[in-house]
Design a protein around this motif. Structure first.
Motif, short mmCIF file in Angstrom:
data_model
loop_
_atom_site.label_atom_id
_atom_site.label_comp_id
_atom_site.label_asym_id
_atom_site.label_seq_id
_atom_site.Cartn_x
_atom_site.Cartn_y
_atom_site.Cartn_z
N ALA C 50 -33.26 -11.88 -13.66
CA ALA C 50 -32.43 -11.22 -12.65
C ALA C 50 -33.27 -10.65 -11.52
O ALA C 50 -32.73 -10.17 -10.53
N ILE C 78 -26.41 -13.99 -8.79
CA ILE C 78 -26.49 -13.45 -10.15
C ILE C 78 -25.33 -12.53 -10.49
O ILE C 78 -24.91 -11.70 -9.69
N TYR C 80 -25.15 -9.95 -13.61
CA TYR C 80 -25.96 -9.49 -14.74
C TYR C 80 -25.21 -8.41 -15.50
O TYR C 80 -24.69 -7.47 -14.91
#
Ligand code: HEM
Ligand SMILES: Nc1ncnc2c1ncn2[C@@H]1O[C@H](COP(=O)(O)OP(=O)(O)OP(=O)(O)O)[C@@H](O)[C@H]1O
Ligand SMILES: Nc1ncnc2c1ncn2[C@@H]1O[C@H](COP(=O)(O)OP(=O)(O)OP(=O)(O)O)[C@@H](O)[C@H]1O
Ligand SMILES: [Mg+2]
Ligand SMILES: [Mg+2]
Lengths: 240, 221, 214, 221, 214
Positions: C50, C78, C80
């Motif tokens: 990440a 992303i 996360y």
């Protein structure tokens, strides 16, 4: 060029080679400087013998400010190029700078008692900004050690050092921007020094002596720091 | 820009619903300022003389107390990492947090200050300078404070550290803020002092969001 | 080269080498299940992917480009989910979700996302009253918000997402992940086995971090 | 008894390793007291006159600030429920926490007070009374504070609430504490005032641990 | 009557009836596995059993005696593990465990307990560096300390104890529980199924709180 000396091992070797010379120079400069300062320079017609405090006070002030500038530069190097030696240099220099700042404050108030009639003047911009400098040093030291992960402490301290750098011009120019008790610069100024050479020369010698002392101590502390780091790495690898 | 407003709105909502402590700073401000007469004794001669200074000192302490909370909740529950990953640049995150902090402390302090001024018997001539100096000074406190709060995230003893880092940088604001009130009381010109406070504000505004953002990015590991 | 590729990745935490020489490649439409003992570095690996933690060595590429070249672009791809739930007790379930959706620039269609994780009945409850599993569901609901928009991030990094979920919630999560994979998304999921792994079945590859222990 | 010592030892360990903030209170104490001269102006006539009061007020604020942390970490990570279930009676848990709080704030304040007294140019005659009054007063602050801290656990806005609950109860301690210093400065007898402070301490010692224990038991649901 | 018996238990949280009419009886040497959807009240039930939460209605008895009669005695029979880990980041693993062991008046045999949960190598590490699963192991290790002493509490109340544990740690936990049951202990365990349920197999009864939903 930078990177040739920036390798920790090469730096250690270089520092070991230089160290005896700078140590010697420090001792010689101190001997000569103290001789001039105590015996071979005139007493002030107004302040009498107390003027000799100046030969400690002023060089300490110069080095205290120069040391902070050095830390700020190292911090920028560390944040931008992520160089490990820059971190070590900064964290080794901070306690030295704090020491010099304490000397400035102590000698300043010792000197202030006979000349201004007070140990400390709360509203004075020069005195206040130097006190802030001391706190910045202390904050820097505390922040470096406040994290379990030393790398994080180094980065945080670097940000602080850069932020705190605004204080340096304020110290330098406070005497000109605000009416203060403290006298304005007479040595380091654009149009050249304005004091008599019988005072100027011993002052400059003491300035050099303080500078060499700073460099010596910095090298010693950086080498100790590098050695400690190596020892820790060895121990951790052994623990695997 | 939308993200900035969004974050400010969330922080205000949280503050006023009591997740964090909006009223904390003001209540502290008022209570602490009320305590002084008890400690110092209600001498009608001394109170107005120290009033301006006490109000400024207490405002500064109040602003400082709320600093530790500025980022710590977001740090601990993982919100801060999500900010780092969000499309909102970290400088904007920092700025939003700073603005929210100011709205929930500085502004409330501004509102409370006149009450305390009455309490300390400050002459009416000191009111406007007090408010204007606080209007210029309190945002600087939030700005500088944010750097300290971000730098000490995850540190051991972060509370002490924040005070240690931030209070020295607050001193100039305090000196000039209190000087404004004093000069007004003494009938002196204080325009130049306000300019200095404004200068501090501009300086802090230019540097603090970036420094805070840099510090926040490092806090996440 | 499509999807995410990782080569020769080392991770150091506080002077200790956690894993070394990790390599992986995940193509669009595939999931990767990370396993390994407690402390083997699953969370650390996800944080490195990440961009939240710097790697000690190694390269990460997305569609053939080094992600270090454009950290900004990498952030945008992303989603996360960590061990912790970024849920504010003082806001309602709905407000919590809405905030994250808007911050990520997603058209907030909150209702369907709440339905997808079975917490629609709790929408107006302050999050402080949620049970552990309900809080986890709320965290996960964020994935569903962006899922069908073209801006939805293509790379999901999920750290033990099924913690505290009951079997029906695990099925909801699995459906979300499968829909994401069907959209040509990539998912990397730390897990200790269990229902989720079974539900993802043939869509997932496996990587055991134990093999990368130094 | 063993449990009591165990808990105190753990809290001290945590404090000095920096989990919570041992030094926080002292640093705040020193920094805040240093700020006043900046705000009030360095009038050599005023400083000693307000010195005793300022030191007492700031000590009180410092003690109050650390209250919020007194139980909150144990509450949040589930340690408090374990205390409730442990063989150690809750009164003992409360007492241990109070003692640990006093050792990490009150005692440190006592050590720092003489430094500040010098700083404010207080005459030497005021030193002993200042220290003795703080020795009697600071444990009372920890005792009263514990009740407030326990009552507000898990409350919204606990920070504000604590201040509101606790400060009014602190005022008598403050008044008599500051009076001791003042009387000493004026050359008056202050033994009776110290007796009053001692009385407060005994009263608080008799009531506070029980009230705190009751409040803690309720905080857990 | 042996063991723990519960009759007609109702639970109200913030005006909402969470479950009603729960009845259960667990004999020494048996475990009870609580299941039920997220929010069905497993944690609430365990807290009621531990005396941490008052019930809205119903009686709890231990060996035939109402536990409300002697709350003090009831406290001493309980080992309760909640969702949260009461672990202090500033203390080392060993110090954390030792503190709880001593506070509960157990002769602290820390080493074996650490071994039993596979964290002996971490003994001197500050707990702040633990991974999620390692921290959970540390919390659970407390159970092992008192286990073989005569003072060890006979009633274990475990709220999703296997959260975040890898399969080998789940096996360690299962062994601890089985040893406890073999000592005539009682265990009540909230769980969403998985390895732990399988490992306890024939030693455990099941209760689904869904059936008690109002
Ligand atoms: C605590 C009080 C004091 C502090 C913090 C202080 C601080 C400083 C600093 C930072 C400098 C370096 C300035 C620069 O290089 O531009 C300096 C220089 C100097 N100080 Fe002080 N000072 C104090 C008290 C005094 C007193 C009482 C005197 C004498 C009356 C004095 C005389 C000087 C002189 C002569 C210089 C050299 C200025 C020059 O030639 O550039 N200082 N001081
Ligand atoms: N303080 C509270 N006020 C109001 N409602 C609450 C409160 N605490 C919990 N609840 C509600 O009570 C219900 C039961 O919660 P509990 O934590 O017992 O569930 P659980 O079965 O343990 O769920 P999970 O599997 O998610 O851990 C939940 O629906 C929750 O929303
Ligand atoms: N800040 C830190 N400093 C030093 N060591 C750390 C730090 N953070 C984590 N560690 C160590 O790094 C290792 C990897 O941790 P990580 O959280 O990645 O494990 P994990 O595989 O996710 O474990 P789990 O299954 O328990 O979640 C652990 O052994 C942990 O003790
Ligand atoms: Mg993990
Ligand atoms: Mg639960």
């Amino acid at each position: 060029m930078l990177h040739r000396f920036a390798n920790p091992n090469r730096f250690s070797r270089l520092a070991a080679a230089v160290l005896p010379w700078v140590t010697g120079a420090t001792i010689i400069l101190f001997v000569v400087g103290i001789y001039f300062a105590l015996f071979a320079s005139p007493a002030d017609y107004q302040q009498g013998e107390t003027v000799r405090i100046m030969y400690v006070h002023v060089p300490a002030a110069w080095v205290a400010m120069a040391c902070y500038t050095f830390i700020a530069v190292m911090s920028a190097v560390s944040l931008i190029w992520k160089h490990p030696l820059a971190d070590i240099a900064a964290r080794s220099a901070a306690p030295l700078g704090a020491g010099f700042t304490i000397i400035v404050l102590a000698t300043g108030s010792l000197w202030g008692r006979p000349t201004w009639g007070t140990w400390w003047e709360w509203g004075d911009a020069r005195l206040t900004s130097v006190l802030v400098l001391l706190f910045l040093y202390l904050g820097h030291i505390a922040l470096t050690h406040a994290f379990d992960n030393p790398a994080r402490g180094a980065k945080a301290a670097a940000v602080l050092a850069l932020v705190g750098f605004v204080n340096i011009p304020i110290i330098k120019f406070s005497v000109e921007w605000w009416a203060t008790l403290h006298q304005p610069a007479s040595v380091i100024r654009l149009d050249g020094p304005t004091i008599h050479s019988s005072i100027l020369i011993p002052l400059l010698i003491m300035g050099l002596a303080f500078t060499f002392y700073f460099v010596t101590m910095l090298l010693v502390r950086m080498r100790a720091e590098l050695a400690a780091r190596k020892a820790r790495a060895l121990r951790l690898n052994a623990a695997e | 820009m939308i993200g900035l407003l969004l974050l400010i709105r969330r922080d205000l909502k949280l503050a006023f619903r009591g997740g964090t402590d909006a009223a904390m700073a003001v209540v502290f401000f008022i209570l602490a300022a009320t305590l002084f007469p008890f400690g110092v004794g209600p001498d009608p001669e001394i109170l107005p003389r120290i009033g301006g200074g006490v109000i400024w000192v207490v405002a500064l302490l109040a602003a400082m107390l709320s600093l530790e909370r500025m980022f710590s909740a977001d740090y601990e529950d993982g919100s801060l990492e999500q900010f780092v990953l969000s499309p909102l640049p970290m400088v904007m995150v920092a700025l939003a947090k700073i603005i929210a902090h100011w709205l929930t402390t500085g502004v409330l302090l501004l509102v409370a200050a006149p009450v305390l001024a009455v309490f300390y018997n400050l002459p009416a001539a000191a009111f406007v300078p007090l408010i204007v100096s606080m209007l210029l000074g309190t945002p600087t406190l939030s700005l500088i404070g944010a750097i300290g709060a971000a730098l000490t995230l995850g540190a051991r003893r972060s509370g002490v550290l924040i005070s240690l880092l931030v209070l020295p940088l607050y001193i100039p604001v305090l000196i000039f803020g209190a000087l404004v009130v004093d000069s007004a009381l003494a009938g002196r010109e204080y325009g130049a002092l306000l300019m200095v406070l404004g200068g501090f504000l501009l300086l802090a505004l230019a540097a603090a969001p970036w420094a805070t953002a840099a510090a926040l990015r490092q806090a996440i590991e | 080269m499509q999807g995410l590729t990782v080569k020769e990745l080392d991770c150091v935490r506080g002077d200790r080498l956690v894993f070394a020489g990790v390599a992986l490649a995940v193509n669009p439409g595939r999931a990767l299940l990370l396993s390994g003992a407690n402390g083997s570095g699953k969370s650390s690996l996800l944080r490195i992917l990440a961009g939240l933690l710097p790697q000690a060595a190694g390269t990460l590429t997305w569609e053939g480009e080094d992600i270090a070249d454009d950290a900004e672009a990498h952030r945008r791809r992303i989603a996360y989910i960590g061990h912790a739930d970024p849920v504010k007790p003082g806001l309602t379930v709905c407000e919590n979700l809405e905030f994250w959706a808007r911050l990520y620039g997603l058209e907030p269609e909150i209702e369907p996302a709440l339905y997808q994780f079975g917490i629609e009945a709790l929408a107006d409850l302050p999050a402080r009253y949620l049970s552990a599993g309900q809080r986890r569901r709320l965290t996960l609901a964020r994935l569903a918000v962006g899922q069908n928009s073209p801006y939805g991030p293509p790379l999901w990094l999920l750290d033990e997402p099924a913690t505290g979920l009951d079997p029906s919630a695990v099925a909801m999560l699995a459906n979300s992940i499968l829909a994401h994979l069907a959209n040509e998304g990539v998912a990397i999921i730390a897990s200790h086995g269990g229902l989720l792994d079974e539900a993802l079945g043939g869509h997932a590859d496996r990587l055991d971090l134990q093999d990368a222990a130094p």
